[in-house]
Write a protein that holds these residues in place. Structure first.
Motif, PDB file in Angstrom:
ATOM      1  N   ASP A  89       0.867  -1.181   0.000  1.00 51.11           N
ATOM      2  CA  ASP A  89       0.000   0.000   0.000  1.00 51.11           C
ATOM      3  C   ASP A  89       0.904   1.231   0.000  1.00 51.11           C
ATOM      4  OD1 ASP A  89      -2.383  -1.364  -0.002  1.00 51.11           O
ATOM      5  OD2 ASP A  89      -2.695  -1.215   2.158  1.00 51.11           O
ATOM      6  N   LEU A  92      -1.285   7.875  -0.595  1.00 56.72           N
ATOM      7  CA  LEU A  92      -1.617   8.946  -1.533  1.00 56.72           C
ATOM      8  C   LEU A  92      -1.627  10.291  -0.828  1.00 56.72           C
ATOM      9  CD1 LEU A  92      -4.572   7.237  -3.451  1.00 56.72           C
ATOM     10  CD2 LEU A  92      -2.298   7.741  -4.365  1.00 56.72           C
ATOM     11  N   GLY A  98      -7.724   9.411  11.391  1.00 56.76           N
ATOM     12  CA  GLY A  98      -8.340   8.118  11.126  1.00 56.76           C
ATOM     13  C   GLY A  98      -8.684   7.842   9.677  1.00 56.76           C
ATOM     14  N   VAL A  99      -8.229   8.696   8.773  1.00 58.62           N
ATOM     15  CA  VAL A  99      -8.479   8.471   7.345  1.00 58.62           C
ATOM     16  C   VAL A  99      -7.155   8.174   6.650  1.00 58.62           C
ATOM     17  CG1 VAL A  99      -9.226   9.508   5.177  1.00 58.62           C
ATOM     18  CG2 VAL A  99     -10.543   9.898   7.268  1.00 58.62           C
ATOM     19  N   GLU A 100      -7.105   6.999   6.023  1.00 61.70           N
ATOM     20  CA  GLU A 100      -5.898   6.566   5.335  1.00 61.70           C
ATOM     21  C   GLU A 100      -6.238   6.357   3.858  1.00 61.70           C
ATOM     22  OE1 GLU A 100      -2.504   3.050   5.866  1.00 61.70           O
ATOM     23  OE2 GLU A 100      -4.324   3.006   7.056  1.00 61.70           O
ATOM     24  N   LEU A 101      -5.503   7.015   2.981  1.00 59.71           N
ATOM     25  CA  LEU A 101      -5.734   6.918   1.537  1.00 59.71           C
ATOM     26  C   LEU A 101      -4.490   6.316   0.898  1.00 59.71           C
ATOM     27  CD1 LEU A 101      -7.169  10.526   0.951  1.00 59.71           C
ATOM     28  CD2 LEU A 101      -8.410   8.472   1.697  1.00 59.71           C
ATOM     29  N   VAL A 102      -4.671   5.169   0.244  1.00 61.10           N
ATOM     30  CA  VAL A 102      -3.517   4.486  -0.347  1.00 61.10           C
ATOM     31  C   VAL A 102      -3.861   3.985  -1.747  1.00 61.10           C
ATOM     32  CG1 VAL A 102      -2.712   3.723   1.931  1.00 61.10           C
ATOM     33  CG2 VAL A 102      -4.138   2.196   0.550  1.00 61.10           C
ATOM     34  N   ALA A 103      -2.815   3.723  -2.511  1.00 58.93           N
ATOM     35  CA  ALA A 103      -2.962   2.998  -3.786  1.00 58.93           C
ATOM     36  C   ALA A 103      -2.089   1.771  -3.685  1.00 58.93           C
ATOM     37  CB  ALA A 103      -2.529   3.863  -4.961  1.00 58.93           C
ATOM     38  N   THR A 104      -2.543   0.671  -4.269  1.00 62.44           N
ATOM     39  CA  THR A 104      -1.701  -0.521  -4.246  1.00 62.44           C
ATOM     40  C   THR A 104      -0.597  -0.393  -5.293  1.00 62.44           C
ATOM     41  OG1 THR A 104      -2.991  -1.749  -5.882  1.00 62.44           O
ATOM     42  CG2 THR A 104      -3.679  -1.936  -3.564  1.00 62.44           C
ATOM     43  N   ALA A 107      -1.904  -1.373  -8.631  1.00 60.68           N
ATOM     44  CA  ALA A 107      -2.682  -0.348  -9.324  1.00 60.68           C
ATOM     45  C   ALA A 107      -1.762   0.641 -10.028  1.00 60.68           C
ATOM     46  CB  ALA A 107      -3.577   0.382  -8.325  1.00 60.68           C
ATOM     47  N   LEU A 108      -0.674   1.000  -9.365  1.00 62.48           N
ATOM     48  CA  LEU A 108       0.247   1.964  -9.984  1.00 62.48           C
ATOM     49  C   LEU A 108       0.972   1.336 -11.172  1.00 62.48           C
ATOM     50  CD1 LEU A 108       1.579   3.661  -6.733  1.00 62.48           C
ATOM     51  CD2 LEU A 108      -0.127   4.524  -8.349  1.00 62.48           C
ATOM     52  N   ARG A 169      -0.113  13.111 -10.666  1.00 59.84           N
ATOM     53  CA  ARG A 169      -1.482  13.595 -10.568  1.00 59.84           C
ATOM     54  C   ARG A 169      -2.200  12.895  -9.410  1.00 59.84           C
ATOM     55  NH1 ARG A 169      -2.861  12.963 -15.914  1.00 59.84           N
ATOM     56  NH2 ARG A 169      -3.854  10.967 -15.548  1.00 59.84           N
ATOM     57  N   GLN A 170      -1.573  11.881  -8.831  1.00 57.56           N
ATOM     58  CA  GLN A 170      -2.224  11.065  -7.789  1.00 57.56           C
ATOM     59  C   GLN A 170      -1.805  11.552  -6.402  1.00 57.56           C
ATOM     60  OE1 GLN A 170      -4.425   9.235  -9.217  1.00 57.56           O
ATOM     61  NE2 GLN A 170      -3.509   9.587 -11.225  1.00 57.56           N
ATOM     62  N   GLY A 171      -2.400  12.627  -5.944  1.00 58.89           N
ATOM     63  CA  GLY A 171      -2.181  13.107  -4.596  1.00 58.89           C
ATOM     64  C   GLY A 171      -0.717  13.374  -4.304  1.00 58.89           C
ATOM     65  N   GLY A 172      -0.237  12.764  -3.228  1.00 53.53           N
ATOM     66  CA  GLY A 172       1.106  13.058  -2.757  1.00 53.53           C
ATOM     67  C   GLY A 172       2.202  12.207  -3.369  1.00 53.53           C
TER      68      GLY A 172
ATOM     69  N   ASN B  70      -7.781  12.179 -10.476  1.00 55.61           N
ATOM     70  CA  ASN B  70      -6.848  12.238  -9.360  1.00 55.61           C
ATOM     71  C   ASN B  70      -7.365  11.271  -8.292  1.00 55.61           C
ATOM     72  OD1 ASN B  70      -5.572  12.858  -6.904  1.00 55.61           O
ATOM     73  ND2 ASN B  70      -5.220  14.980  -7.526  1.00 55.61           N
ATOM     74  N   SER B  71      -6.682  10.174  -8.124  1.00 53.90           N
ATOM     75  CA  SER B  71      -7.187   9.129  -7.225  1.00 53.90           C
ATOM     76  C   SER B  71      -7.247   9.598  -5.781  1.00 53.90           C
ATOM     77  CB  SER B  71      -6.313   7.882  -7.331  1.00 53.90           C
ATOM     78  OG  SER B  71      -4.988   8.176  -6.952  1.00 53.90           O
ATOM     79  N   ALA B  72      -6.356  10.496  -5.388  1.00 54.15           N
ATOM     80  CA  ALA B  72      -6.361  10.980  -4.010  1.00 54.15           C
ATOM     81  C   ALA B  72      -7.629  11.779  -3.727  1.00 54.15           C
ATOM     82  CB  ALA B  72      -5.119  11.835  -3.739  1.00 54.15           C
ATOM     83  N   SER B  92     -12.830   4.920  11.646  1.00 52.95           N
ATOM     84  CA  SER B  92     -11.579   5.082  10.912  1.00 52.95           C
ATOM     85  C   SER B  92     -11.763   4.420   9.543  1.00 52.95           C
ATOM     86  CB  SER B  92     -10.402   4.463  11.662  1.00 52.95           C
ATOM     87  OG  SER B  92     -10.579   3.077  11.811  1.00 52.95           O
ATOM     88  N   VAL B  93     -11.231   5.064   8.523  1.00 50.55           N
ATOM     89  CA  VAL B  93     -11.481   4.620   7.150  1.00 50.55           C
ATOM     90  C   VAL B  93     -10.167   4.452   6.408  1.00 50.55           C
ATOM     91  CG1 VAL B  93     -12.712   5.098   4.999  1.00 50.55           C
ATOM     92  CG2 VAL B  93     -13.596   5.997   7.155  1.00 50.55           C
ATOM     93  N   VAL B  95      -9.123   3.846   2.516  1.00 52.25           N
ATOM     94  CA  VAL B  95      -9.561   3.739   1.128  1.00 52.25           C
ATOM     95  C   VAL B  95      -8.363   3.294   0.298  1.00 52.25           C
ATOM     96  CG1 VAL B  95     -10.589   4.910  -0.847  1.00 52.25           C
ATOM     97  CG2 VAL B  95     -11.233   5.591   1.484  1.00 52.25           C
ATOM     98  N   VAL B  97      -7.001   2.387  -3.343  1.00 53.51           N
ATOM     99  CA  VAL B  97      -7.198   2.431  -4.797  1.00 53.51           C
ATOM    100  C   VAL B  97      -6.488   1.209  -5.367  1.00 53.51           C
ATOM    101  CG1 VAL B  97      -6.785   3.726  -6.913  1.00 53.51           C
ATOM    102  CG2 VAL B  97      -7.354   4.943  -4.800  1.00 53.51           C
ATOM    103  N   SER B  98      -7.271   0.270  -5.851  1.00 54.49           N
ATOM    104  CA  SER B  98      -6.709  -1.016  -6.292  1.00 54.49           C
ATOM    105  C   SER B  98      -6.549  -1.141  -7.793  1.00 54.49           C
ATOM    106  CB  SER B  98      -7.588  -2.163  -5.789  1.00 54.49           C
ATOM    107  OG  SER B  98      -7.619  -2.173  -4.379  1.00 54.49           O
TER     108      SER B  98
END
Lengths: 192, 104
Positions: A89, A92, A98-104, A107-108, A169-172, B70-72, B92-93, B95, B97-98
């Motif tokens: 993971d 992003l 408590g919010v976690e944003l990821v890309a696998t 996926a990349l 373009r994908q967030g961070g 933009n996936s983020a 807690s969440v 997300v 992106v798969s």
């Protein structure tokens, strides 16, 4: 479509092999198998198989004098199956409240392959994301096949720009180097 | 220690996630071992992974977005929708992106 020589017998942890997915595609994805349809790695492999099937049909339609070699097809599908495993993971954005944003990682890989293949005269071979000492930065290694007659320098520049733009373009996400290796040249009929 | 929540709650989250603009597809989010067990019990079960902990709810969702988006931003909108639905309960969440899905 027959797929031979695959060693991945458990795509996405579903228990289905690449050969199983190929057979499922040949059956028109019926009866529906929920475990496959709800698995991101399986769906990614199926999408690639559909694209490769279209490529094969196009070659037959144009009666290309250099048909797609089965070994070449097998090689690409083997890379796809390997790359589209979910993997790590990759954040992003910083985790906040408590919010976690990821890309696998898988996926990349798919993103790089998709934008690379969209460059005219290019077929993507291998994709590799290499972490750097700065966890937010990845170096990208891509191998490509270039259509005969295209200027390699210009094509490499296009691929490098497309990959960097798509990832940044994908967030961070931050991209360090984008190393593009030309390891094959193909004729026009080889493209999808 | 956490425990799974009722399937209805996870299916509701599936619907909320799928309705977020930019979400192209949804996938199973639970760890592989959990998915295997769930598949035996309910082959067409919810895709979101939802668990209750002592301090609130933990939600993991797995989505596909367009290569042009933009996936983020999409993932943040998904997280906000899940949090808003759970309010005022703490949640807690994660997300994930798969997939990046090519435009048709």
């Amino acid at each position: 479509m027959e797929v031979t020589g695959m060693d991945d017998d458990n795509v996405g942890g579903t228990g289905y092999s690449v050969e199983d997915l190929s057979a499922y595609l040949d059956r028109g994805r019926t009866p529906r198998i929920a475990a496959i349809e709800s698995s991101a790695p399986c769906r990614a492999v199926l999408t690639s198989m559909e694209r490769m099937a279209q490529l094969s049909r196009d070659l037959v339609a144009t009666e290309a004098d250099r048909p797609l070699a089965e070994s070449w097809y097998d090689g690409i599908m083997r890379e796809v199956a390997r790359e589209f495993r979910a993997g790590r993971d990759i954040p992003l954005a910083p985790e906040v409240e408590g919010v976690e944003l990821v890309a696998t990682e898988g996926a990349l890989h798919e993103l790089v392959r998709t934008v690379g293949d969209a460059v005219p005269g290019i077929l993507i071979g291998r994709v590799h994301l290499r972490p750097t000492e700065d966890a937010s930065v990845h170096d990208i290694l891509v191998s490509i096949s270039v259509r005969f007659g295209r200027r390699i320098g210009a094509v490499v520049h296009e691929v490098r720009t497309a990959v960097r733009d798509a990832l940044e373009r994908q967030g961070g996400l931050r991209v360090g180097t984008v190393d593009v290796t030309v390891d094959d040249v193909h004729v026009e009929g080889d493209e999808a | 220690m956490s425990v799974p929540v009722a399937a209805g709650a996870a299916q509701r989250i599936d619907e909320i996630v799928a309705a977020v603009p930019g979400v192209v597809e949804c996938y199973a989010a639970a760890p592989i071992v959990t998915r295997v067990v769930q598949r035996l019990a309910e082959p067409e079960g919810a895709l979101s992974h939802v668990r209750e902990t002592g301090t609130g709810r933990e939600v993991t969702v797995s989505i596909g977005v367009s290569v042009d988006d933009n996936s983020a931003v999409v993932a943040a909108a998904v997280a906000a929708a899940v949090v808003a639905d759970a309010a005022p309960l703490p949640v807690s969440v994660k997300v994930r992106v798969s997939r990046f899905v090519a435009s048709a």
